[in-house]
Design a protein around this motif. Structure first.
Motif, PDB file in Angstrom:
ATOM      1  N   SER A   1       0.889   7.730  17.949  1.00 21.51           N
ATOM      2  CA  SER A   1       1.549   8.626  17.108  1.00 21.51           C
ATOM      3  C   SER A   1       0.792   8.756  15.621  1.00 21.51           C
ATOM      4  O   SER A   1       0.080   8.085  15.310  1.00 21.51           O
ATOM      5  CB  SER A   1       3.060   8.317  16.866  1.00 21.51           C
ATOM      6  OG  SER A   1       3.646   8.292  18.192  1.00 21.51           O
TER       7      SER A   1
ATOM      8  N   ILE B   1       1.471  14.068  12.614  1.00 23.34           N
ATOM      9  CA  ILE B   1       2.240  14.781  11.720  1.00 23.34           C
ATOM     10  C   ILE B   1       2.647  14.208  10.385  1.00 23.34           C
ATOM     11  O   ILE B   1       2.414  14.493   9.328  1.00 23.34           O
ATOM     12  CB  ILE B   1       3.667  15.354  12.307  1.00 23.34           C
ATOM     13  CG1 ILE B   1       3.286  16.173  13.764  1.00 23.34           C
ATOM     14  CG2 ILE B   1       4.552  16.088  11.523  1.00 23.34           C
ATOM     15  CD1 ILE B   1       4.570  16.712  14.664  1.00 23.34           C
ATOM     16  N   ALA B   2       3.039  12.991  10.665  1.00 23.30           N
ATOM     17  CA  ALA B   2       3.339  12.133   9.382  1.00 23.30           C
ATOM     18  C   ALA B   2       1.996  11.955   8.570  1.00 23.30           C
ATOM     19  O   ALA B   2       2.293  12.120   7.231  1.00 23.30           O
ATOM     20  CB  ALA B   2       3.841  10.756   9.779  1.00 23.30           C
TER      21      ALA B   2
ATOM     22  N   ASP C   1      -0.583  18.242  19.574  1.00 25.95           N
ATOM     23  CA  ASP C   1       0.698  18.975  18.758  1.00 25.95           C
ATOM     24  C   ASP C   1       0.340  20.185  17.924  1.00 25.95           C
ATOM     25  O   ASP C   1       1.197  21.205  17.764  1.00 25.95           O
ATOM     26  CB  ASP C   1       1.099  18.149  17.584  1.00 25.95           C
ATOM     27  CG  ASP C   1       1.705  16.700  18.253  1.00 25.95           C
ATOM     28  OD1 ASP C   1       2.382  16.903  19.253  1.00 25.95           O
ATOM     29  OD2 ASP C   1       1.610  15.629  17.595  1.00 25.95           O
TER      30      ASP C   1
ATOM     31  N   ASN D   1       6.050  10.174  22.218  1.00 23.19           N
ATOM     32  CA  ASN D   1       5.030   9.469  22.719  1.00 23.19           C
ATOM     33  C   ASN D   1       5.379   8.362  23.565  1.00 23.19           C
ATOM     34  O   ASN D   1       4.403   7.724  24.084  1.00 23.19           O
ATOM     35  CB  ASN D   1       4.078   8.991  21.413  1.00 23.19           C
ATOM     36  CG  ASN D   1       3.093  10.265  20.974  1.00 23.19           C
ATOM     37  OD1 ASN D   1       3.097  11.307  21.751  1.00 23.19           O
ATOM     38  ND2 ASN D   1       2.137   9.852  20.096  1.00 23.19           N
TER      39      ASN D   1
ATOM     40  N   GLY E   1      10.565   7.848  14.298  1.00 25.64           N
ATOM     41  CA  GLY E   1       9.537   8.834  14.771  1.00 25.64           C
ATOM     42  C   GLY E   1      10.646   9.746  15.660  1.00 25.64           C
ATOM     43  O   GLY E   1      11.650  10.109  15.528  1.00 25.64           O
ATOM     44  N   THR E   2      10.045  10.161  16.916  1.00 25.64           N
ATOM     45  CA  THR E   2      10.395  11.093  17.842  1.00 25.64           C
ATOM     46  C   THR E   2      11.377  10.433  18.772  1.00 25.64           C
ATOM     47  O   THR E   2      12.442  10.863  19.367  1.00 25.64           O
ATOM     48  CB  THR E   2       9.541  12.100  18.416  1.00 25.64           C
ATOM     49  OG1 THR E   2       8.669  12.633  17.377  1.00 25.64           O
ATOM     50  CG2 THR E   2      10.291  13.235  19.080  1.00 25.64           C
ATOM     51  N   GLY E   3      10.819   9.188  19.029  1.00 19.69           N
ATOM     52  CA  GLY E   3      11.539   8.339  20.338  1.00 19.69           C
ATOM     53  C   GLY E   3      12.454   7.553  19.926  1.00 19.69           C
ATOM     54  O   GLY E   3      12.343   6.853  18.878  1.00 19.69           O
TER      55      GLY E   3
HETATM   56  N1  GLU Z   1       2.866  13.234  18.502  1.00 23.35           N
HETATM   57  C1  GLU Z   1       3.474  13.015  17.273  1.00 23.35           C
HETATM   58  C2  GLU Z   1       2.721  12.822  16.019  1.00 23.35           C
HETATM   59  O1  GLU Z   1       1.454  12.282  16.585  1.00 23.35           O
HETATM   60  C3  GLU Z   1       4.399  11.995  17.470  1.00 23.35           C
HETATM   61  C4  GLU Z   1       5.293  11.844  18.487  1.00 23.35           C
HETATM   62  C5  GLU Z   1       6.220  10.620  18.437  1.00 23.35           C
HETATM   63  O2  GLU Z   1       6.637  10.028  17.260  1.00 23.35           O
HETATM   64  O3  GLU Z   1       6.731  10.098  19.523  1.00 23.35           O
HETATM   65  O4  GLU Z   1       2.939  13.055  14.963  1.00 23.35           O
END
Ligand code: GLU
Length: 285
Positions: free
Chosen positions: A57, A60-61, A144, A156, A217-219
């Motif tokens: 992951s 985005i960050a 994304d 993820n 994060g998202t999870g």
């Molecule tokens: N795909 C997202 C990213 O790379 C992260 C998804 C997640 O945190 O699970 O920013």
């Protein structure tokens, strides 16, 4: 525990790292020391003769920081723009670090459509197989930047379990900022007990996940339990462990009792699409 020792002999390993394991909590900037150690661990695993896939992951960050945004963006188009900037930066660092060990790394970006469409799925499978046979370590993330559906529903943890199933990996290691599975949220309930081993992901665990709020994060925990269900049904062992020290990867592979281990429980007639949140007409009739 004997089962832990069998991890040593597993051949194809997927490792998933979350954003919280790759960035400094105070600044949100990349934790280069951790990333460096992660790359060293993965290359060493590869040097031991294993086939290794990294699900990372952070797009985005990392993009958000590069673009100077203080808050995590809410608007989809902005998230996508961040991912576009961040994914490239992330790969630049990974490539640099892997190169220091003379290890080939590659990038695979996937969307749900990659799996739902049979031709795409077969192609993805072939690409993984070919890369692994060429000795590369594929680095996977959701695409994304173009995939609204994925940004809204994807995470993820799920993606790493999907990749595990797709390539029929033997083990999935999920690294997060928690030590593993607890009977309740340990931040809120001091009585929460650590669960070292899960023989079967049954309804009890799914229920447990619903009560948890240890989201990063998202999870959160529920996506991890769902990932465990998918990965173990596909025939892989899964371990949830704390990625605070990336050295944990070789300790897990050496059979140390760390994190929570979910035992592989291959479902006969396993069909990946059955486990995805996709329209009914795409599922098996
Ligand atoms: N795909 C997202 C990213 O790379 C992260 C998804 C997640 O945190 O699970 O920013």
């Amino acid at each position: 525990m004997i089962l832990r020792k069998t991890l040593k002999d597993k051949k194809r390993i997927v490792v998933k790292v979350g954003t919280s394991s790759l960035t400094h909590p105070d600044t949100g900037l990349m934790d280069l020391i951790k990333m460096e150690k992660l790359v060293r661990e993965l290359t060493d695993l590869h040097n031991r003769g294993k086939e290794v896939i990294l699900v990372s992951s952070g797009a985005i960050a990392v993009g958000r920081k590069a673009l100077g945004m203080k808050e995590r963006p809410a608007e989809l188009a902005v998230k996508q723009a961040c991912a576009s900037v961040g994914q490239a930066r992330l790969m630049m660092i990974y490539q640099k670090l892997f190169m220091e060990y003379n290890q080939i790394a590659s990038q695979i970006l996937m969307t749900k459509n990659t799996l739902v469409n049979e031709i795409n799925r077969k192609n993805a499978e072939n690409t993984f197989e070919t890369l692994l046979s060429l000795g590369a370590i594929p680095i996977v993330n959701e695409n994304d930047t173009v995939s609204t559906y994925e940004i809204q529903f994807g995470d993820n943890d799920t993606l790493s379990a999907i990749v595990t199933a797709l390539v029929q990996a033997d083990a999935l290691i999920l690294l997060s900022d928690i030590d593993g599975l607890f009977t309740d949220d340990p931040n809120r309930n001091p009585e929460a007990k650590f669960i070292e081993y899960v023989d079967r992901v049954d309804a009890r665990f799914e229920q447990m996940a619903k009560g948890s709020s240890s989201d990063v994060g998202t999870g959160g925990m529920s996506t991890k339990i769902n990932a465990a269900k998918l990965a173990t049904s596909a025939g892989a062992d899964m371990i949830i462990a704390n990625g605070a020290d990336m050295g944990i990867i070789h300790r897990i592979m050496d059979g140390e009792r760390i994190g929570t281990m979910f035992r592989a429980n291959r479902t006969e007639d396993f069909y990946l699409i059955d486990y995805l949140d996709v329209p009914a007409d795409k599922k098996r009739g």
